[in-house]
Enzyme design. Structure first.
Site, short mmCIF file in Angstrom:
data_model
loop_
_atom_site.label_atom_id
_atom_site.label_comp_id
_atom_site.label_asym_id
_atom_site.label_seq_id
_atom_site.Cartn_x
_atom_site.Cartn_y
_atom_site.Cartn_z
N CYS A 23 -14.61 -22.19 -8.84
CA CYS A 23 -14.85 -23.10 -9.95
C CYS A 23 -14.08 -22.57 -11.16
O CYS A 23 -14.20 -21.39 -11.51
CB CYS A 23 -16.34 -23.17 -10.26
SG CYS A 23 -16.71 -24.12 -11.76
N ASP B 43 -16.53 -22.39 -4.53
CA ASP B 43 -16.75 -23.77 -4.12
C ASP B 43 -16.33 -23.86 -2.66
O ASP B 43 -15.38 -23.21 -2.23
CB ASP B 43 -15.89 -24.74 -4.94
CG ASP B 43 -16.42 -24.95 -6.35
OD1 ASP B 43 -17.65 -24.94 -6.52
OD2 ASP B 43 -15.60 -25.12 -7.26
#
Length: 152
Positions: A50, A57
């Site tokens: 992120c 992520d």
């Protein structure tokens, strides 16, 4: 882009690139030139970071393409995709960037990518990109990844 005579990764020890920009994708001649067929790569454990929090992520990527003169060598693709584990980028940037780089370098007849991202902040984000409409005579199966449903 012409296919290299000696791919850099195939049959070689290769270090994980530090970033997607440093990753080198290898392309080899299409073994079936002039034929319309689909190649699919699925990366169910794709990771990036992120750009706001630095937290990981996770996504399930599906890349479909119709080869032109070359095909992407799978080991180099794995190294390229793995290089995103330390790359900070929004889901949209990662997904579309992968598709555009493959399309620009490999020059396939057609390419699409589906990025099925796991929830961030409680909201799953799915990102889709394709180079154009698919060829009319192409058998195009569903990407086979269900929308996120939680534990239910």
């Amino acid at each position: 882009m012409t296919a290299p005579q000696n791919p850099l990764h195939l049959g070689q020890n290769s270090a994980l690139p530090a970033s997607p920009e440093e990753a080198v994708l290898d392309y080899v001649p299409n073994p079936r030139p002039g034929r319309t067929y689909l190649v699919r790569f699925a990366a169910p454990e794709f990771t990036s970071l992120c750009p706001v929090t630095g937290q990981p992520d996770f996504a399930h990527l599906v890349i479909d393409y119709v080869p032109g003169d070359t095909i992407v060598e799978s080991k180099s693709l794995k190294l390229f995709l793995s290089s995103f584990r330390n790359h900070a980028g929004f889901h949209e940037d990662c997904t579309v960037g992968i598709g555009e780089r493959l399309f620009d370098e490999m020059k396939p007849v057609w390419l699409r990518i589906g990025g099925y991202w796991y929830p961030r902040g409680g909201i799953p984000i799915d990102v889709f990109w394709q180079s154009s409409a698919p060829p009319h005579n192409l058998w195009l199966p569903d990407q086979g990844v269900a929308s996120y449903r939680g534990r239910g």
